[in-house]
Design a protein around this motif. Structure first.
Motif, PDB file in Angstrom:
ATOM      1  N   GLU A   1     108.564 -12.735 142.300  1.00  0.00           N
ATOM      2  CA  GLU A   1     107.311 -12.096 142.715  1.00  0.00           C
ATOM      3  C   GLU A   1     106.262 -12.151 141.623  1.00  0.00           C
ATOM      4  N   ASP A   2     106.651 -11.834 140.398  1.00  0.00           N
ATOM      5  CA  ASP A   2     105.683 -11.743 139.304  1.00  0.00           C
ATOM      6  C   ASP A   2     105.837 -12.832 138.259  1.00  0.00           C
ATOM      7  N   VAL A   3     106.976 -13.468 138.197  1.00  0.00           N
ATOM      8  CA  VAL A   3     107.231 -14.470 137.162  1.00  0.00           C
ATOM      9  C   VAL A   3     107.856 -15.706 137.780  1.00  0.00           C
ATOM     10  N   VAL A   4     107.799 -16.786 137.015  1.00  0.00           N
ATOM     11  CA  VAL A   4     108.491 -18.024 137.355  1.00  0.00           C
ATOM     12  C   VAL A   4     109.387 -18.365 136.167  1.00  0.00           C
ATOM     13  N   VAL A   5     110.651 -18.701 136.459  1.00  0.00           N
ATOM     14  CA  VAL A   5     111.631 -18.930 135.397  1.00  0.00           C
ATOM     15  C   VAL A   5     112.207 -20.339 135.541  1.00  0.00           C
ATOM     16  N   ALA A   6     112.236 -21.040 134.407  1.00  0.00           N
ATOM     17  CA  ALA A   6     112.886 -22.349 134.359  1.00  0.00           C
ATOM     18  C   ALA A   6     114.119 -22.235 133.461  1.00  0.00           C
TER      19      ALA A   6
END
Length: 415
Positions: free
Chosen positions: A349-354
């Motif tokens: 929802e608030d972040v994108v993680v790789a």
């Protein structure tokens, strides 16, 4: 010169003629008295002597000391008493000097400050009545009373006007002084602001130079350095399979492709454009191309998994994630000796993680901090993101990069 300054100058110029009024009146009255042949010459000589004494008295006390009427009460009280006495004596000697008695009314307000001026007017009114010690003779006093009262009232009104003008002058002087002080403060603030602006510009210039150097260093590392590393790897592999022409040609073809791609990346980096894979595609597609190309180049199985609802993000966010995955894969190729690699891109929802994980030889994170990881952390920190590295000798490596999910131009799009 401002309006208030002009007003002050005009009022001061208006005050100066009042200082000369007694001398002018005295001269006119003396001419009239001297021309009067009814008085004997000796009497006229005494009158002229008294007139000269009155002129010298006024000239010394007022004309020679112009600051006394504004600041010194005692000398002016003595002056006004002397002027009244001389005017009383001269008017008793010749009626023409009644003009000098009348001149005493405005001079009371010119010479005496505040309420003392009204006392001077009252004293002048008593002198107009005649001999102050002859007030017991009402027959001589009461016929003069209406005229005297009118004269005193007129003198008081004139004095009130003079005092009002002085008060206005004082207010204008104070306002002008306050305005000058405010202008001086503004001028000082302007100079200080100019100095601060110069310092801010210098600091911004230095910050910009440092930021641009860091950006170019990261871009070069992410493009030229990695491209050259891949080319070297392919050339070394081609040397190892020199006896197999097909394998050599395949390795050289890959090296040429890496060289061309690196050249394109350098040009785009200099123009401050998005990375080549992101120029015409979105992040999931660009990462898919990157992972599959890395798999083919290094012959290490690599997979990409997308979780969550993919959406278009701000270009800086996508560039940061793409470069982070690219750097992590380059480190796997150089150091890990891995059997497989898994890349996961998670839209939250608030972040994108790789996440980039491998089953290689691992390392101790506290003992290793190369330029690649440093550049990755710098790039991610610009977006208030985080980089976490988990590894241990013989246990593989996991790199996790999380950044805020900032939408592109305020728009959310579902891929």
């Amino acid at each position: 010169m401002g309006e208030s300054e002009v007003w002050v100058v005009r009022v001061r110029d208006w005050d100066r003629p009042w200082h000369a009024v007694p001398l002018a009146v005295l001269a006119v009255a003396t001419l009239i008295a001297v021309a009067d042949s009814a008085a004997p010459p000796s009497a006229r000589a005494v009158t002229v002597a008294l007139a000269v004494a009155a002129g010298l008295w006024h000239g010394w006390m007022v004309m020679a000391h112009p600051q006394w009427p504004e600041r010194a009460l005692a000398p002016m009280a003595v002056y006004f008493a002397g002027l009244l006495a001389l005017s009383w004596v001269l008017s008793a000697r010749h009626p023409a000097y009644a003009l000098l008695v009348v001149a005493c009314f405005p001079m009371a307000f010119v010479a005496l400050p505040g309420r003392y001026a009204y006392l001077g007017v009252a004293a002048g009114g008593l002198m107009v009545l005649g001999d102050p010690f002859a007030l017991s003779g009402p027959g001589n006093v009461w016929p003069k009373m209406p005229g005297v009262l009118a004269a005193v009232a007129m003198a008081a009104f004139i004095g009130w006007v003079i005092r009002a003008m002085e008060a206005e002058v004082g207010r204008r002087r104070a306002a002008n002084q306050a305005l000058e002080e405010a202008n001086a403060r503004l001028a000082r603030l302007g100079e200080e602001n100019a100095d601060l602006q110069g310092e801010l510009l210098a600091a911004a210039r230095q910050t910009g130079v440092a930021g641009e150097r860091g950006r170019l260093a990261r871009e070069i590392h992410d493009t030229v350095a990695q491209g050259l590393a891949g080319i070297v790897t392919q050339l070394e592999a081609a040397d190892e399979v020199a006896s197999d022409p097909d394998a050599v040609r395949r390795r050289l073809a890959v090296a040429r492709g890496l060289a061309r791609e690196s050249l394109k990346e350098v040009r785009r980096s200099l123009d401050d454009l998005r990375p080549g894979p992101l120029a015409a595609s979105r992040l999931p597609e660009a990462l898919s191309t990157l992972v599959s190309g890395w798999d083919e180049t290094h012959e290490v199985p690599a997979t990409l998994t997308i979780t969550g609802t993919a959406r278009l993000l701000h270009p800086e966010v996508e560039v940061t994630l793409f470069r982070a995955v690219q750097e992590a894969l380059a480190n796997v190729a150089r150091h890990a000796w891995a059997g497989k690699t898994v890349v996961t891109l998670s839209y939250m929802e608030d972040v994108v993680v790789a996440d980039i994980r491998d089953d290689g030889v691992g390392f101790t994170p506290s003992e290793t901090d190369g330029f690649g990881l440093t550049a990755m952390r710098q790039r991610v920190s610009r977006l208030s993101g985080e980089v976490e590295v988990e590894s241990a000798p013989g246990r593989g490596t996991a790199v996790s990069v999380s950044v805020p999910a900032i939408p592109a131009a305020g728009e959310w799009e579902t891929l």
